[in-house]
Enzyme design. Structure first.
Site, PDB file in Angstrom:
ATOM      1  N   ALA A 264      43.993  43.640  46.338  1.00 55.52           N
ATOM      2  CA  ALA A 264      43.339  42.445  46.892  1.00 55.52           C
ATOM      3  C   ALA A 264      43.390  41.281  45.911  1.00 55.52           C
ATOM      4  O   ALA A 264      43.331  41.493  44.698  1.00 55.52           O
ATOM      5  CB  ALA A 264      41.886  42.759  47.253  1.00 55.52           C
ATOM      6  N   PRO A 265      43.541  40.051  46.439  1.00 57.04           N
ATOM      7  CA  PRO A 265      43.602  39.669  47.862  1.00 57.04           C
ATOM      8  C   PRO A 265      44.985  39.760  48.478  1.00 57.04           C
ATOM      9  O   PRO A 265      45.172  39.345  49.623  1.00 57.04           O
ATOM     10  CB  PRO A 265      43.113  38.218  47.832  1.00 57.04           C
ATOM     11  CG  PRO A 265      43.581  37.698  46.513  1.00 57.04           C
ATOM     12  CD  PRO A 265      43.479  38.859  45.552  1.00 57.04           C
ATOM     13  N   GLY A 267      48.169  38.734  46.956  1.00 60.33           N
ATOM     14  CA  GLY A 267      49.227  37.831  46.505  1.00 60.33           C
ATOM     15  C   GLY A 267      50.444  38.565  45.987  1.00 60.33           C
ATOM     16  O   GLY A 267      51.590  38.206  46.304  1.00 60.33           O
ATOM     17  N   CYS A 388      45.042  40.087  33.888  1.00 63.75           N
ATOM     18  CA  CYS A 388      44.933  38.635  33.661  1.00 63.75           C
ATOM     19  C   CYS A 388      43.946  38.368  32.530  1.00 63.75           C
ATOM     20  O   CYS A 388      43.133  37.453  32.591  1.00 63.75           O
ATOM     21  CB  CYS A 388      44.517  37.906  34.940  1.00 63.75           C
ATOM     22  SG  CYS A 388      43.013  38.531  35.719  1.00 63.75           S
TER      23      CYS A 388
END
Length: 450
Positions: A264-265, A267, A388
């Site tokens: 999710a989401p 990409g 990230c």
């Protein structure tokens, strides 16, 4: 403290947004909601966005500078303190906004949203700051505190980065994270070329720059990306340049079955799916622990035209044994839940919400996910691990622990279309916010050899 539909003042709306962020709302989602709910001009939308992100980015600096002028802070209502922070931010950082306009607008907001006593208090504080002058963080004696206040970053994070990366690199990162984030998009290569997208976006009035980071990436300015016909048609999606790299680095063929373990989401799910074809049996199985987020994955897959090869499932990747046999996938992406420290330019409140212990605890979760999916990739298949964040605890240390526990895997050098950091001595790829003005990201790959 309330605002109404009639309150279209971007400075007042900024106070509303900042109060909600203080109470746990995400800055980007709160801003989008306010913009959707209010009929603002592009100029006012820009001012609202700038103030909200600016105040959050410089929160520790502003608090330090306001402190000498607030004698009894415990008696100051939260929204009034936020209002003063917005005034101080505009005064210092927005060169095109005259001081007089900042004062007048701030005092009017205090009067409208509060009462006469609040108006007098706000007026008095602003005039006293004007007479005395704004305290300069450069005069702080302690070097660590000085850096923390100057760049508005908690001391634990500065200490951690300095220990891992050295003083010069840390200061370089700190000097970049309070700059505005780029508006970047990824072109859906199944529906068109990058050249065609550049041509159409330029015709629509965007300023377009090709990404130096990702093959299908573009950096846009001039208008919100979601207003483009390309976005509405699913020919492009909003995605940070660095976030495009994990899927880009995976050498997929159209017939592969791929697992996106923390999807999710969606990409990266749709980016993977673009490389597969239904006719050849290609499929992405996309997992997320929350049912509502699985719906987001399905929505994104449908908008981008790849829902025929995406299977979204509500499942904790750590429990994958419950539903999928060993050797079930040709490749696996683990874009793991992380502290998000690499996103501080895009989500500035993250820096205040996290502690080092959060990173250490997340590392355990990340390793447990990798351990769970390890048997699910076929021999000669590859697991791509990404986060990230820019902290070793969740990156290098997790990779080292996984490889030490799994001799059946070998580290593989991460390759990108633009050959980023070709001189690096590591197999993994680390992207810091000051490298390419994109989000901080980490990517590592392991090949199963037996």
């Amino acid at each position: 403290m309330t605002t109404t539909k009639q309150d279209q003042n971007p400075r007042s709306l900024a106070v509303t947004a900042l109060m909600k962020v203080q109470n746990g709302a995400y800055s980007n989602l709160q801003l989008n909601q306010l913009i959707d709910d209010n009929d603002l001009s592009p100029r006012d939308t820009g001012l609202l966005t700038t103030i909200v992100y600016g105040v959050i980015q410089h929160r520790l600096t502003l608090a330090y500078q306001l402190k000498p002028f607030i004698k009894k802070p415990q008696k100051v209502t939260d929204w009034v303190m936020v209002l003063l922070e917005t005034a101080l931010y505009q005064w210092q950082y927005l060169e095109r906004v005259p001081k007089r306009a900042v004062f007048d607008e701030t005092i009017q907001i205090a009067k409208k949203r509060g009462h006469e006593g609040i108006r007098r208090f706000v007026t008095g504080v602003l005039h006293q700051i004007d007479r005395v002058g704004i305290p300069d963080p450069a005069t702080i004696d302690d070097p660590l505190t000085r850096l923390s206040v100057t760049y508005s970053v908690p001391t634990w994070l500065i200490e951690t980065l300095t220990d891992q990366l050295g003083q010069a690199k840390t200061v370089s990162i700190l000097s970049h994270i309070n700059q505005p984030a780029n508006q970047s998009v990824r072109v859906n290569l199944e529906r068109g070329t990058v050249d065609a997208a550049v041509e159409q976006l330029t015709a629509e009035g965007y300023d377009v720059t090709r990404s130096q980071v990702a093959k299908a990436g573009l950096v846009l300015s001039g208008r919100p990306a979601n207003q483009s016909a390309l976005f509405k048609d699913g020919a492009m999606t909003i995605q940070d340049e660095s976030a495009m790299l994990p899927a880009e680095s995976m050498a997929l063929t159209p017939s592969m079955r791929v697992l996106d373990a923390c999807a999710a989401p969606g990409g990266k799910t749709v980016q993977l799916a673009e490389k597969l074809t239904v006719a050849d049996g290609g499929e992405v199985v996309a997992l997320d622990i929350h049912e509502n987020k699985v719906k987001l994955i399905k929505h994104n897959a449908k908008r981008m035209g790849v829902n025929d090869r995406v299977t979204a499932v509500a499942l904790d990747a750590r429990k994958i044994d419950d539903q999928y046999p060993d050797d079930a996938f040709d490749q696996i992406l683990v874009d793991a839940p992380c502290s998000g420290i690499g996103l501080v330019r895009r989500k500035p409140e993250i820096r205040y919400e996290k502690q080092l212990s959060d990173s250490q605890n997340l590392a355990k979760v990340q390793l447990s996910i990798l351990n769970a999916v390890a048997t699910k990739v076929a021999i000669d298949g590859i697991i791509t691990y990404s986060t990230c964040t820019i902290l070793n605890q969740e990156n290098r240390d997790v990779v080292a622990a996984f490889l030490a526990a799994h001799p059946e895997f070998e580290s593989q050098r991460v390759a990108t279309a633009n050959d980023l950091k070709p001189d690096r001595t590591t197999d993994y790829l680390e992207i810091y916010p000051d490298d390419y003005d994109s989000d901080g990201f980490f990517i590592s790959q392991f090949k199963r050899v037996r």
